[in-house]
Design a protein around this motif. Structure first.
Motif, PDB file in Angstrom:
ATOM      1  N   GLU A   2       0.930  -1.270   0.297  1.00 20.62           N
ATOM      2  CA  GLU A   2       0.009   0.392  -0.420  1.00 20.62           C
ATOM      3  C   GLU A   2       0.895   1.306   0.230  1.00 20.62           C
ATOM      4  OE1 GLU A   2      -3.073   0.140  -0.202  1.00 20.62           O
ATOM      5  OE2 GLU A   2      -4.183  -2.099   0.571  1.00 20.62           O
ATOM      6  N   HIS A  46       0.956   3.871  -2.640  1.00 24.45           N
ATOM      7  CA  HIS A  46       1.016   5.849  -2.909  1.00 24.45           C
ATOM      8  C   HIS A  46       1.351   6.087  -3.844  1.00 24.45           C
ATOM      9  CE1 HIS A  46       0.411   9.143  -0.698  1.00 24.45           C
ATOM     10  NE2 HIS A  46       1.889   9.100   0.085  1.00 24.45           N
ATOM     11  N   GLU A  77      -3.609   8.818  -1.831  1.00 24.50           N
ATOM     12  CA  GLU A  77      -4.219   9.030  -0.351  1.00 24.50           C
ATOM     13  C   GLU A  77      -4.950   7.643   0.146  1.00 24.50           C
ATOM     14  OE1 GLU A  77      -6.340  13.109  -0.780  1.00 24.50           O
ATOM     15  OE2 GLU A  77      -4.954  14.163  -0.888  1.00 24.50           O
ATOM     16  N   GLU A  78      -5.787   7.377  -0.135  1.00 20.35           N
ATOM     17  CA  GLU A  78      -6.796   6.052   0.239  1.00 20.35           C
ATOM     18  C   GLU A  78      -5.919   5.103   0.566  1.00 20.35           C
ATOM     19  OE1 GLU A  78     -10.247   5.084  -1.038  1.00 20.35           O
ATOM     20  OE2 GLU A  78     -10.714   6.372  -0.891  1.00 20.35           O
ATOM     21  N   ARG A 104      -3.882   5.520   3.637  1.00 17.64           N
ATOM     22  CA  ARG A 104      -4.693   5.292   4.769  1.00 17.64           C
ATOM     23  C   ARG A 104      -5.171   3.770   5.206  1.00 17.64           C
ATOM     24  NH1 ARG A 104     -10.537   3.901   5.508  1.00 17.64           N
ATOM     25  NH2 ARG A 104     -10.343   3.881   2.954  1.00 17.64           N
ATOM     26  N   HIS A 105      -4.866   3.140   3.740  1.00 15.37           N
ATOM     27  CA  HIS A 105      -5.165   1.598   3.848  1.00 15.37           C
ATOM     28  C   HIS A 105      -4.072   0.924   4.463  1.00 15.37           C
ATOM     29  CE1 HIS A 105      -7.968   1.107   0.071  1.00 15.37           C
ATOM     30  NE2 HIS A 105      -8.397   1.321   1.937  1.00 15.37           N
ATOM     31  N   LYS A 120      -1.489   2.796   7.105  1.00 17.62           N
ATOM     32  CA  LYS A 120      -1.787   3.149   8.451  1.00 17.62           C
ATOM     33  C   LYS A 120      -2.740   2.019   9.356  1.00 17.62           C
ATOM     34  CE  LYS A 120      -0.775   8.154   7.374  1.00 17.62           C
ATOM     35  NZ  LYS A 120      -1.033   9.600   7.939  1.00 17.62           N
ATOM     36  N   ILE A 121      -3.707   1.177   8.627  1.00 21.04           N
ATOM     37  CA  ILE A 121      -4.620   1.028   9.255  1.00 21.04           C
ATOM     38  C   ILE A 121      -3.648  -0.850   9.021  1.00 21.04           C
ATOM     39  CG2 ILE A 121      -6.616  -1.061   9.040  1.00 21.04           C
ATOM     40  CD1 ILE A 121      -8.163   1.230   6.988  1.00 21.04           C
ATOM     41  N   ASP A 160     -12.910  -1.050  -1.449  1.00 21.17           N
ATOM     42  CA  ASP A 160     -11.429   0.244  -1.495  1.00 21.17           C
ATOM     43  C   ASP A 160     -11.479  -0.537  -2.877  1.00 21.17           C
ATOM     44  OD1 ASP A 160     -13.234   1.251   0.445  1.00 21.17           O
ATOM     45  OD2 ASP A 160     -11.328   1.375   1.577  1.00 21.17           O
TER      46      ASP A 160
END
Length: 292
Positions: free
Chosen positions: A21, A25, A49-50, A53-54, A56-57, A119
């Motif tokens: 991810e 990015h 950006e998503e 975010r993934h 970071k999850i 997503d």
């Protein structure tokens, strides 16, 4: 879910996905800067950006920080510069399909994987909707120039190889024939497109001519580099197969077309014409009694 209840296999998968991810990015961010269309650029930026975010999850779940694969990100950026962003996005899309399968396998142990998988599916639809790169509009013109050059020049060079048996003479004849044919094909494409009402007839002509000239250059090169006409012929045929393979792979990825059938068909046609022309060269030399 607590990290301590996570199996080692799941942990390794999550770390792999986390790094993926982050890498994607960087790729999306780089492509967003290069794409001129503001709408497409904005979509790429938001998808990037998503992806972050993934990542970071996954980081919260693994409790570890990983670094993106900067070599891969750089490679894809260069690939986009050379082959266009559509090709790169399609390549990444195939990777998304593999990742989606990975998420499905994790859903039982990692519930968050379901949302991320959704997503990723949305990413794919957005990408498919935005792909409208100029060079792909002229794939037909490129195929015309490349396929015609492969068939015509492979036959010409194969026939001249035995008839002349001199690499310099073969190269000279091949270049003259190839350059003349390039101008002829480009002119024909321009007139054809113009008569069809195509406002971009000049661009169609340009793509046809470039593809033809590119093919001519690489096919004649073995005769300029080698003294043995037999080795030059063999290398030329290898070049033909490689060019067909690379271009077929490019179009199969960028346009979602089957690779195997198209590659086999184009290769068989080009090599068959070369073989027939080679035999013709032998017969012409024998019956005319020409010695050079």
């Amino acid at each position: 879910m607590e990290q301590k209840t996570m199996s080692r296999k799941t942990m390794l998968i999550l770390l792999y996905l986390q790094r993926g991810e982050l890498t994607e990015h960087l790729i999306y961010k780089s492509l967003a800067k290069r794409v001129k269309d503001e709408h497409n650029s904005d979509i790429l930026r938001r998808i990037g950006e998503e992806e972050l975010r993934h990542a970071k999850i996954w980081e919260k779940m693994t409790g570890k920080q990983v670094k993106p694969n900067r070599v891969k990100a750089w490679f894809y950026s260069m690939l986009a510069l050379l082959l266009g962003y559509t090709f790169v996005l399609k390549k990444m899309e195939r990777g998304e399909d593999k990742a989606t399968k990975g998420y499905a396998a994790l859903i039982a142990e990692v519930p968050q994987a379901k949302q991320i998988s959704e997503d990723e599916d949305r990413h794919e639809q957005q990408l498919l909707a935005m792909l409208d790169e100029e060079r792909l509009q002229y794939i037909g013109s490129m195929v015309l120039g490349l396929s015609d050059a492969l068939v015509e020049l492979s036959g010409t060079l194969a026939g001249l190889t035995f008839a002349l048996q001199n690499t310099r003479l073969i190269a000279l004849s091949g270049l003259i024939t190839g350059i003349s044919a390039t101008l002829s094909m480009a002119s024909s494409e321009y007139l054809s497109a113009k008569n069809s009402g195509d406002k971009n007839a000049a661009k169609s002509s340009m793509y046809t001519g470039i593809a033809y000239l590119f093919t001519v250059t690489f096919m004649v090169l073995p005769y300029l580099l080698l003294e043995s006409y037999v080795l030059a012929l063999i290398l030329m045929l290898v070049v033909v197969v490689v060019i067909i393979m690379l271009f077929t792979y490019y179009t199969s990825v960028a346009k979602d077309l089957p690779f195997g059938k198209r590659f086999t068909e184009m290769a068989l046609i080009s090599l068959s014409v070369a073989a027939i022309s080679f035999v013709i060269g032998i017969l012409v030399k024998r019956f005319l009694g020409i010695e050079i």
